[in-house]
Scaffold this active site. Sequence first.
Site, mmCIF file in Angstrom:
data_model
loop_
_atom_site.group_PDB
_atom_site.id
_atom_site.type_symbol
_atom_site.label_atom_id
_atom_site.label_comp_id
_atom_site.label_asym_id
_atom_site.label_seq_id
_atom_site.Cartn_x
_atom_site.Cartn_y
_atom_site.Cartn_z
ATOM 1 N N SER A 98 0.818 -1.206 0.000
ATOM 2 C CA SER A 98 0.000 0.000 0.000
ATOM 3 C C SER A 98 0.857 1.264 0.000
ATOM 4 C CB SER A 98 -0.950 -0.053 1.196
ATOM 5 O OG SER A 98 -1.908 0.943 1.089
ATOM 6 N N ASP A 242 -2.634 6.341 -3.936
ATOM 7 C CA ASP A 242 -1.496 5.642 -3.322
ATOM 8 C C ASP A 242 -1.131 4.454 -4.236
ATOM 9 O OD1 ASP A 242 -3.472 3.759 -2.632
ATOM 10 O OD2 ASP A 242 -2.485 3.288 -0.743
ATOM 11 N N ASP A 244 -1.448 1.312 -4.381
ATOM 12 C CA ASP A 244 -2.377 0.231 -4.740
ATOM 13 C C ASP A 244 -3.801 0.750 -4.959
ATOM 14 O OD1 ASP A 244 -2.683 0.609 -1.958
ATOM 15 O OD2 ASP A 244 -3.533 -1.390 -1.722
ATOM 16 N N ASP A 246 -6.155 2.386 -3.375
ATOM 17 C CA ASP A 246 -7.325 2.334 -2.491
ATOM 18 C C ASP A 246 -7.482 3.631 -1.698
ATOM 19 O OD1 ASP A 246 -5.226 1.894 -0.796
ATOM 20 O OD2 ASP A 246 -5.945 -0.024 -0.018
#
Length: 449
Positions: A98, A242, A244, A246
């Site tokens: 992340s 970000d 990833d 999310d």
Amino acid sequence: MQNDLMAGISGVRGVVGKSLTPDIALKYSSAFGNLCRSGKVVVGRDSRTSGEMIKSTVISGLLATGCSVVDLGICATPTVEIAVPELKAWGGIIITASHNPIQWNALKFVGSDGIFLSPKENQKLFDLVENDRIKYQPWNKIGKVSFDSTWSKNHIEKILRLKYINVKLIRQKKFKVVLDCCNGAGGVVSPDLLKALGCTVIELNCQSNGLFPHDPEPTPKNLTSLCQAVKKHHADLGFANDPDVDRLAIVSEKGIPLGEEVTLALATRFILGKKPKSHVVTNISTSRMIDDIVKEFDSKVYRTKVGEAHVARKLKQVKGIIGGEGNGGVILPELHCGRDALVGMALILEYLAESGKSVSRLASELPPYFMVKEKARLTKNFERNLSKLKRKYSAGKISTLDGLRIDYDDFWLQVRKSNTEPQVRIIAEARSKHEAGKLVADALKIINS
Ligand code: MG
């Protein structure tokens, strides 16, 4: 830097080559293969340079335990969450740390419903690894891999079909958007979504090569190049994803970062405006703006522990209409129960298009709070110092749902262990920045003592 492997609600996270090694990735993916009873498992990853290596070991573990693997390649975390139930898979593994810096990577585990495993399910997985009870299949029961690169496109199409999104209206507005994907997975999907919505997209760091040009956490201090680009190009707004995809942060047309808390607040205000008297779910670290907005629309908010899995499960349970986390994570259950920067961008553009207002104007209509967030190193004195804090603020309303949160009429303070880093997170929200800053500084002194 601490190198310990962290296993918890957000999966298994470590520093590549130190705590997160191929054998660790193999053990956890094999254990997950056992939990999935040798069924179908979807695998996706962000663009980190360690991603291909970790993916190879993850797939190896799944095949060795008899699972058939659908490899989505580089994609957003929410794309995997959508694909798992659609492909009727037993689960999914997402390889991403992340917002953590480049040296980190992680495995996140998704159940057949497309939601991150619950603490209980995670524990089952961790027990298999710790007790060395993984069972491998013989030569004739090894799984097979297939590659499916269609899911980013599917994800975009599903967003365009949402009843809240009027594609024609957004297209008419011809928004100019600067997009910073930090060279994360966003590059493979976010520009395409914005273009499908008729935006002129100025791409910053949309290469998906995993070479992060700045700290990937989309907090205001990391968005200086995005802010400058918004001003330079006279854009309507800036979006930051970000690595990833999310979490979503917004920069106003004036080149000012609105702060991550504003993302969920705007999305919630937009959705509740469409459907008042609804249920909203967010975590206990999220701004009080949500409480005020919920009151404005005669709705109800439920608070959970921090972590997408907690919020997502509660949303399902109470049939929430929208939810998420104050760190820029918007969840629209109608699409799926996971934080999704793509759906966040579409909702914000729809809000702009319908209201005819600028994003700074919409933000200025939100309840006025100031939040200050800090991090401290996690030490062995943490619990003792938490008790000290509790005594200092004993006149407030105390919640120990996640760490310690103390509420007063005009401010609140929370101190909790991070789920993703060996750190303590300190958050205060008050009516002025000075006041919030002072609360955090005072708490920091106690936590560091
Ligand atoms: Mg993320």
